[in-house]
Write a protein that holds these residues in place. Sequence first.
Motif, PDB file in Angstrom:
ATOM      1  N   LYS A   1      -1.056  11.567  -5.778  1.00 45.92           N
ATOM      2  CA  LYS A   1      -1.315  11.296  -7.196  1.00 45.92           C
ATOM      3  C   LYS A   1      -2.812  11.421  -7.467  1.00 45.92           C
ATOM      4  CE  LYS A   1       2.962  10.121  -7.815  1.00 45.92           C
ATOM      5  NZ  LYS A   1       3.864  11.080  -8.366  1.00 45.92           N
TER       6      LYS A   1
ATOM      7  N   THR B   1      -3.991   9.332  -2.921  1.00 46.36           N
ATOM      8  CA  THR B   1      -4.531   9.731  -4.221  1.00 46.36           C
ATOM      9  C   THR B   1      -5.644  10.740  -3.987  1.00 46.36           C
ATOM     10  OG1 THR B   1      -6.086   7.881  -4.201  1.00 46.36           O
ATOM     11  CG2 THR B   1      -4.011   7.546  -5.390  1.00 46.36           C
TER      12      THR B   1
ATOM     13  N   ILE C   1       4.638  13.303   1.468  1.00 41.92           N
ATOM     14  CA  ILE C   1       4.682  12.609   0.172  1.00 41.92           C
ATOM     15  C   ILE C   1       3.737  13.305  -0.804  1.00 41.92           C
ATOM     16  CG2 ILE C   1       5.297  10.365   1.176  1.00 41.92           C
ATOM     17  CD1 ILE C   1       2.328   9.526   0.639  1.00 41.92           C
TER      18      ILE C   1
ATOM     19  N   ARG D   1       7.127   4.400   0.147  1.00 44.78           N
ATOM     20  CA  ARG D   1       6.263   4.214  -1.033  1.00 44.78           C
ATOM     21  C   ARG D   1       6.829   3.158  -1.977  1.00 44.78           C
ATOM     22  NH1 ARG D   1       4.871   9.247  -4.162  1.00 44.78           N
ATOM     23  NH2 ARG D   1       7.043   9.102  -4.662  1.00 44.78           N
ATOM     24  N   ASP D   2       7.566   2.177  -1.448  1.00 41.68           N
ATOM     25  CA  ASP D   2       8.209   1.196  -2.324  1.00 41.68           C
ATOM     26  C   ASP D   2       7.449  -0.125  -2.431  1.00 41.68           C
ATOM     27  OD1 ASP D   2       8.693   0.114   0.161  1.00 41.68           O
ATOM     28  OD2 ASP D   2      10.868   0.069  -0.034  1.00 41.68           O
ATOM     29  N   LYS D   3       6.286  -0.228  -1.766  1.00 40.78           N
ATOM     30  CA  LYS D   3       5.446  -1.437  -1.797  1.00 40.78           C
ATOM     31  C   LYS D   3       6.211  -2.675  -1.317  1.00 40.78           C
ATOM     32  CE  LYS D   3       2.666   0.538  -5.411  1.00 40.78           C
ATOM     33  NZ  LYS D   3       2.324   0.589  -6.792  1.00 40.78           N
TER      34      LYS D   3
ATOM     35  N   GLU E   1       4.320   1.510   4.816  1.00 40.36           N
ATOM     36  CA  GLU E   1       3.849   2.050   3.532  1.00 40.36           C
ATOM     37  C   GLU E   1       2.897   3.201   3.792  1.00 40.36           C
ATOM     38  OE1 GLU E   1       4.606   1.174   0.264  1.00 40.36           O
ATOM     39  OE2 GLU E   1       6.161  -0.054   1.186  1.00 40.36           O
TER      40      GLU E   1
ATOM     41  N   GLN F   1      -3.501  -2.666   6.205  1.00 41.74           N
ATOM     42  CA  GLN F   1      -3.604  -1.331   5.620  1.00 41.74           C
ATOM     43  C   GLN F   1      -4.798  -0.605   6.217  1.00 41.74           C
ATOM     44  OE1 GLN F   1      -3.006  -0.474   1.302  1.00 41.74           O
ATOM     45  NE2 GLN F   1      -5.166   0.083   1.383  1.00 41.74           N
TER      46      GLN F   1
ATOM     47  N   SER G   1       0.632   5.954   1.062  1.00 39.34           N
ATOM     48  CA  SER G   1       0.382   6.504  -0.265  1.00 39.34           C
ATOM     49  C   SER G   1      -0.922   7.281  -0.224  1.00 39.34           C
ATOM     50  CB  SER G   1       0.320   5.394  -1.319  1.00 39.34           C
ATOM     51  OG  SER G   1      -0.773   4.538  -1.055  1.00 39.34           O
TER      52      SER G   1
END
Length: 175
Positions: free
Chosen positions: A28, A156, A25, A2-4, A152, A110, A154
């Motif tokens: 958000k 939401t 993870i 998750r550090d881009k 990566e 992505q 992430s």
Amino acid sequence: IRDKDFSTAWVEGSCDDGIGEWVIIPIKGNYQYLDYEDNILNKKLNVNLRINNGFCKNEKTFYNNRIKKAKITLYEVPLIAYEDFIGKQALEEPCIMYETEIILEDTMNQQNFSFNCSPKAQFLEGHLYLYVQLTILDVYPGEKYQDTCISEMSATAEIIEEETKKKSLFQKFRK
């Protein structure tokens, strides 16, 4: 993970392809103010998962193992903030809210996945907090190395507003 930064990657820790290995993870989003005390079981959430599969530093590193098929597990857990707001504590064990399998394309681009779900646990107190776990089920074999990588990942989650509320609000402003 998750550090881009595509020059870094999460790499499973087994000596083979990593089938069965997993990463988890936090998710958000605007759902985090929901309290179990307010009967949130009827709330609908849209969870968006974003993954850059493989080691995306460059074309050469990309051809380590990449994930082909994965199990996605969404967990919910009730959290409570300490009175000094320095930390949080889980009040109960996590509960599985949703599970599915996904197929990832063999690309550095992505990839986006979306899931609609609702809280399931009948916790008595605490704020809703979500985590996503990705478990490796199958891989695209690497050309030189067996290490399975993700550059990566992430996620939401947003509350899905009910259509009737949206319509009435729209009609109110339209007048």
